[in-house]
Design an enzyme around this catalytic site. Sequence first.
Site, PDB file in Angstrom:
ATOM      1  N   SER A  45      41.271  42.765  30.388  1.00 60.24           N
ATOM      2  CA  SER A  45      40.370  42.166  31.552  1.00 60.24           C
ATOM      3  C   SER A  45      40.997  42.347  32.816  1.00 60.24           C
ATOM      4  CB  SER A  45      40.249  40.587  31.402  1.00 60.24           C
ATOM      5  OG  SER A  45      41.596  39.949  31.339  1.00 60.24           O
ATOM      6  N   THR A  66      38.636  42.131  24.702  1.00 64.32           N
ATOM      7  CA  THR A  66      38.296  40.903  25.358  1.00 64.32           C
ATOM      8  C   THR A  66      36.915  40.348  24.932  1.00 64.32           C
ATOM      9  OG1 THR A  66      37.539  41.730  27.434  1.00 64.32           O
ATOM     10  CG2 THR A  66      39.882  41.457  27.217  1.00 64.32           C
ATOM     11  N   ASP A 146      25.388  23.616  29.096  1.00 63.89           N
ATOM     12  CA  ASP A 146      25.104  25.101  28.880  1.00 63.89           C
ATOM     13  C   ASP A 146      23.669  25.569  29.269  1.00 63.89           C
ATOM     14  OD1 ASP A 146      24.961  27.909  28.229  1.00 63.89           O
ATOM     15  OD2 ASP A 146      26.890  27.417  27.052  1.00 63.89           O
ATOM     16  N   THR A 175      33.121  29.196  30.432  1.00 62.89           N
ATOM     17  CA  THR A 175      31.820  30.027  30.882  1.00 62.89           C
ATOM     18  C   THR A 175      32.305  31.418  31.169  1.00 62.89           C
ATOM     19  OG1 THR A 175      31.873  29.506  33.196  1.00 62.89           O
ATOM     20  CG2 THR A 175      30.672  27.923  31.853  1.00 62.89           C
ATOM     21  N   ARG A 208      37.848  31.572  33.666  1.00 60.72           N
ATOM     22  CA  ARG A 208      37.903  32.752  34.871  1.00 60.72           C
ATOM     23  C   ARG A 208      38.337  31.908  36.056  1.00 60.72           C
ATOM     24  NH1 ARG A 208      38.411  35.879  31.618  1.00 60.72           N
ATOM     25  NH2 ARG A 208      37.287  37.911  31.087  1.00 60.72           N
ATOM     26  N   ASP A 232      44.848  27.678  33.238  1.00 62.67           N
ATOM     27  CA  ASP A 232      45.504  28.918  32.859  1.00 62.67           C
ATOM     28  C   ASP A 232      45.005  30.097  33.445  1.00 62.67           C
ATOM     29  OD1 ASP A 232      46.629  30.513  30.689  1.00 62.67           O
ATOM     30  OD2 ASP A 232      44.762  31.267  30.266  1.00 62.67           O
ATOM     31  N   GLU A 237      44.423  36.202  41.095  1.00 62.57           N
ATOM     32  CA  GLU A 237      45.266  36.694  40.077  1.00 62.57           C
ATOM     33  C   GLU A 237      45.747  38.269  40.490  1.00 62.57           C
ATOM     34  OE1 GLU A 237      44.575  36.186  35.952  1.00 62.57           O
ATOM     35  OE2 GLU A 237      43.830  34.178  36.149  1.00 62.57           O
ATOM     36  N   HIS A 254      47.678  32.843  32.465  1.00 67.61           N
ATOM     37  CA  HIS A 254      46.475  33.721  31.998  1.00 67.61           C
ATOM     38  C   HIS A 254      46.657  34.029  30.735  1.00 67.61           C
ATOM     39  CE1 HIS A 254      42.447  35.946  32.792  1.00 67.61           C
ATOM     40  NE2 HIS A 254      42.270  35.600  31.784  1.00 67.61           N
ATOM     41  N   GLY A 257      44.220  32.607  25.757  1.00 65.47           N
ATOM     42  CA  GLY A 257      43.852  33.390  24.497  1.00 65.47           C
ATOM     43  C   GLY A 257      45.093  34.274  23.835  1.00 65.47           C
ATOM     44  N   TYR A 258      46.005  34.374  24.139  1.00 66.75           N
ATOM     45  CA  TYR A 258      47.326  35.197  23.876  1.00 66.75           C
ATOM     46  C   TYR A 258      48.056  34.768  22.447  1.00 66.75           C
ATOM     47  CZ  TYR A 258      47.350  38.486  27.695  1.00 66.75           C
ATOM     48  OH  TYR A 258      46.977  39.570  28.625  1.00 66.75           O
TER      49      TYR A 258
END
EC number: 1.1.1.290
Length: 377
Positions: A45, A66, A146, A175, A208, A232, A237, A254, A257-258
């Site tokens: 990303s 991603t 949503d 989102t 995001r 996060d 950034e 960030h 998801g790591y």
Amino acid sequence: MKILVDENMPYAEALFGRLGDVQTVAGRAIPAPALALADALMVRSVTRVDGALLDGSRVKFVGTATAGTDHVDEDWLAQAGIGFSVAPGCNAIAVVEYVFSALLWLAQRDGFALRDKTVGIVGVGNVGGRLQRRLNAFGVRTLLCDPPLAEAGAPGDWQPLETLVAEADVLTFHTPLTLAGRHATWHQVDEALLAALPAGRIIINACRGAVVDNAALLQALEGGKPLSVVLDVWEPEPALSLPLLARVDIGTAHIAGYTLEGKARGTTQVFDAYSAYVGSDERASLAALLPPPAVERIRLRGAIDEEALRLLSHLVYDVRRDDMQLRRVAGLPGEFDRLRKNYYQRREWSSLCVETDNSIGADALRQLGFQARPFAG
């Protein structure tokens, strides 16, 4: 074939080496000479993929390891005849477990039971949907927002954001970042929403950075608004707001998801897509790539209550470690990206097998993502 891959994609060099000549590059600064010779580009990303990057190159395929694609101009790629692949859901489990880790720590610190709270989930795709299922499996009430899914007729008890603001103890955002349209998510958490939010609420942003107006959030916190905040992702950034970091309860670089599994899924998904694109039968096996975890097995006796879940969760992953590491280096040049590049081998709950004398507890743990099996005696 010449294949450029982001240096932070695990297993990419070995996998893509089956298909061609691989060169690893820094995602934020891809060298123009390397790009000029590349047939394919594999990114994360941090790389903006558009005409400004690729016009005039010979790249015929782009893969992003991603789940999100807001860093990719898909329309331009289509017009240029460039193949494209994404890795939907690759890091969804990791983000869900990040949210759980944060909530279980806040529950311990502030003396509340997570089961007594209502969690409002904004964005119910790969991440939000999995989060809802795990929270419900643990007995937590959820409210879902949503609008695009609701308009598409997807099944669900959909609520407007205003209902979540009024009724949910926790607002967690999952989102994509969309800048325009009726359902734009840019600055979804703005000054007005923050003003309407009752005191004592928890805000989590792990999607995001610009979904939350960071300036408005800082102003609210500096003005004494009693909120707990987990961030996060940041706006911008890597040059995040140091005053905001000082005010939030948990701040990380960030990395939600790591997990090793999540990053490896992203790599294997785009590898399989590119392999098919070039007509190769090569496919990747995630299980064959992953090493054994540091802790593979644990034995528990008695009920699997919230404290047991917190201990198990934090045995595998404790979000406070990442919070501490970001605070230690925040503001130093290059350190935000260094944390991400050199991120340790964090694992998912599925890497841990829990042996328990409680068969009902074993079923519950499996629903939450752990391996679990009962034992006698």
